[in-house]
Design a protein around this motif. Structure first.
Motif, PDB file in Angstrom:
ATOM      1  N   ILE A  85      -0.509  63.746 176.646  1.00 59.99           N
ATOM      2  CA  ILE A  85       0.118  65.051 176.723  1.00 59.99           C
ATOM      3  C   ILE A  85      -0.068  65.839 175.095  1.00 59.99           C
ATOM      4  CG2 ILE A  85       2.890  64.909 175.678  1.00 59.99           C
ATOM      5  CD1 ILE A  85       3.088  62.245 176.380  1.00 59.99           C
ATOM      6  N   ARG A  86      -0.367  67.360 175.257  1.00 61.24           N
ATOM      7  CA  ARG A  86      -0.712  68.490 174.094  1.00 61.24           C
ATOM      8  C   ARG A  86       0.175  67.858 173.926  1.00 61.24           C
ATOM      9  NH1 ARG A  86      -3.377  72.546 175.268  1.00 61.24           N
ATOM     10  NH2 ARG A  86      -2.886  72.742 177.525  1.00 61.24           N
ATOM     11  N   GLY A  87      -0.562  68.276 171.977  1.00 59.32           N
ATOM     12  CA  GLY A  87      -0.331  68.149 170.564  1.00 59.32           C
ATOM     13  C   GLY A  87      -0.747  69.768 170.042  1.00 59.32           C
ATOM     14  N   GLU A  88      -0.565  69.123 168.774  1.00 60.82           N
ATOM     15  CA  GLU A  88      -0.891  70.626 168.512  1.00 60.82           C
ATOM     16  C   GLU A  88      -1.843  70.922 167.739  1.00 60.82           C
ATOM     17  OE1 GLU A  88       1.985  70.454 164.298  1.00 60.82           O
ATOM     18  OE2 GLU A  88       3.256  69.660 165.245  1.00 60.82           O
ATOM     19  N   THR A  89      -3.213  70.196 168.109  1.00 58.93           N
ATOM     20  CA  THR A  89      -4.331  70.657 167.935  1.00 58.93           C
ATOM     21  C   THR A  89      -5.102  70.901 169.373  1.00 58.93           C
ATOM     22  OG1 THR A  89      -5.386  68.414 167.912  1.00 58.93           O
ATOM     23  CG2 THR A  89      -4.327  68.988 166.157  1.00 58.93           C
ATOM     24  N   THR A  90      -6.554  70.826 169.024  1.00 62.29           N
ATOM     25  CA  THR A  90      -7.699  70.735 170.219  1.00 62.29           C
ATOM     26  C   THR A  90      -7.877  69.487 170.666  1.00 62.29           C
ATOM     27  OG1 THR A  90      -9.403  71.437 168.521  1.00 62.29           O
ATOM     28  CG2 THR A  90      -8.375  73.520 169.527  1.00 62.29           C
ATOM     29  N   HIS A  91      -7.930  68.667 170.461  1.00 63.43           N
ATOM     30  CA  HIS A  91      -8.305  67.785 170.618  1.00 63.43           C
ATOM     31  C   HIS A  91      -7.419  67.263 172.046  1.00 63.43           C
ATOM     32  CE1 HIS A  91      -8.890  63.700 170.487  1.00 63.43           C
ATOM     33  NE2 HIS A  91      -7.637  62.481 170.637  1.00 63.43           N
ATOM     34  N   TYR A  92      -6.998  67.628 172.487  1.00 61.98           N
ATOM     35  CA  TYR A  92      -6.004  67.467 173.710  1.00 61.98           C
ATOM     36  C   TYR A  92      -6.967  67.924 174.755  1.00 61.98           C
ATOM     37  CZ  TYR A  92      -3.458  68.812 177.274  1.00 61.98           C
ATOM     38  OH  TYR A  92      -2.670  68.994 179.096  1.00 61.98           O
ATOM     39  N   GLU A 121       1.825  68.607 179.968  1.00 61.25           N
ATOM     40  CA  GLU A 121       2.336  69.305 178.682  1.00 61.25           C
ATOM     41  C   GLU A 121       3.389  68.188 177.789  1.00 61.25           C
ATOM     42  OE1 GLU A 121       1.263  72.266 177.827  1.00 61.25           O
ATOM     43  OE2 GLU A 121      -0.282  72.444 178.813  1.00 61.25           O
ATOM     44  N   ASN A 122       4.419  67.735 178.440  1.00 61.21           N
ATOM     45  CA  ASN A 122       5.125  66.343 177.533  1.00 61.21           C
ATOM     46  C   ASN A 122       5.614  65.287 178.618  1.00 61.21           C
ATOM     47  OD1 ASN A 122       6.833  67.541 179.598  1.00 61.21           O
ATOM     48  ND2 ASN A 122       7.151  69.613 178.968  1.00 61.21           N
ATOM     49  N   LYS A 123       6.229  64.883 177.636  1.00 60.13           N
ATOM     50  CA  LYS A 123       6.006  63.676 178.243  1.00 60.13           C
ATOM     51  C   LYS A 123       7.525  63.405 179.286  1.00 60.13           C
ATOM     52  CE  LYS A 123       6.670  59.231 177.259  1.00 60.13           C
ATOM     53  NZ  LYS A 123       7.401  58.553 176.592  1.00 60.13           N
ATOM     54  N   GLU A 124       8.280  64.365 179.439  1.00 65.35           N
ATOM     55  CA  GLU A 124       8.885  64.849 180.972  1.00 65.35           C
ATOM     56  C   GLU A 124       7.853  64.719 181.753  1.00 65.35           C
ATOM     57  OE1 GLU A 124      11.064  64.697 177.707  1.00 65.35           O
ATOM     58  OE2 GLU A 124       9.944  66.358 177.796  1.00 65.35           O
ATOM     59  N   GLN A 125       6.722  65.308 182.143  1.00 65.99           N
ATOM     60  CA  GLN A 125       6.086  65.798 183.070  1.00 65.99           C
ATOM     61  C   GLN A 125       5.325  64.497 183.217  1.00 65.99           C
ATOM     62  OE1 GLN A 125       3.428  69.151 181.829  1.00 65.99           O
ATOM     63  NE2 GLN A 125       5.412  70.719 182.511  1.00 65.99           N
ATOM     64  N   ALA A 126       4.699  64.229 182.523  1.00 61.15           N
ATOM     65  CA  ALA A 126       4.492  62.513 182.797  1.00 61.15           C
ATOM     66  C   ALA A 126       5.323  61.177 183.284  1.00 61.15           C
ATOM     67  CB  ALA A 126       3.843  62.084 181.261  1.00 61.15           C
ATOM     68  N   GLU A 127       6.842  61.579 183.407  1.00 64.94           N
ATOM     69  CA  GLU A 127       7.535  60.613 183.443  1.00 64.94           C
ATOM     70  C   GLU A 127       7.243  60.935 185.018  1.00 64.94           C
ATOM     71  OE1 GLU A 127      10.609  61.167 181.273  1.00 64.94           O
ATOM     72  OE2 GLU A 127      10.089  59.813 179.886  1.00 64.94           O
TER      73      GLU A 127
END
Length: 183
Positions: A85-92, A121-127
């Motif tokens: 899930i995308r976070g605030e850094t480029t680690h994603y 992008e977010n948990k809802e998309q993952a679900e």
């Protein structure tokens, strides 16, 4: 939203010999991973196959575990599962790109891999994507691996017209136009 879209799905392959798959899952988001595994197991079982599960810490370790298993086990194919899930850094971007690239390279070496590592992008998309009753991406990844196994078995059974052919007596390795060896 992806949930409302409809896509063509290939018919489930059938096998004359049983198939055995390894599901490699990164349960970083355990609830999402559990849904992905549920979908994958159901698809494998529906095709008459069996499965084993290996857990790894994260998505970057999934390809490494598959590579190790390929060298040291007897699985016909692999199902790669996890969620980034995308976070605030480029680690994603690093995790998404490197895990996907590594799986693709293993596939190009002949491994039958279904990639079910969600990149969202977010948990809802993952679900939505992970839930077997909705997106069922775990089942889709297992189906992809099963289709590749079926193709490998189909093409692996060919014995004529492919592969390396040893040189014959009339084969000229290094010589001039008269067939005399070069000095």
């Amino acid at each position: 939203m992806a949930e409302a879209e409809s896509h063509y799905v290939l018919p489930r392959p059938s096998f004359d010999k049983p198939v055995k798959l390894l599901i490699v899952v990164a349960p970083y988001y355990k609830d999402i991973a559990d849904w992905l595994v549920e979908g994958a197991k159901a698809e494998i079982e529906a095709a008459g196959g069996s499965w084993e599960i290996a857990e790894v810490p994260g998505a970057l370790e999934v390809p490494t575990a598959i590579g190790i298993a390929n060298r040291m086990s007897n699985h016909d194919g692999y199902v790669a599962l996890g969620c980034v899930i995308r976070g605030e850094t480029t680690h994603y971007e690093t995790v998404c790109n490197d895990s996907s690239r590594a799986l693709q390279l293993l596939g190009l070496q002949g491994l039958c891999i279904g990639n079910g590592i969600l990149t969202v992008e977010n948990k809802e998309q993952a679900e939505v994507r992970a839930d077997p009753a909705r997106g069922n991406k775990g089942g889709g990844a297992a189906a992809a691996a099963l289709h590749l196994i079926a193709l490998g078995r189909k093409w692996g059974a060919r014995t004529k017209g492919i592969g390396f052919k040893p040189p014959s007596d009339s084969y000229q390795i290094a010589g001039d136009s008269n067939g005399s060896p070069k000095a």
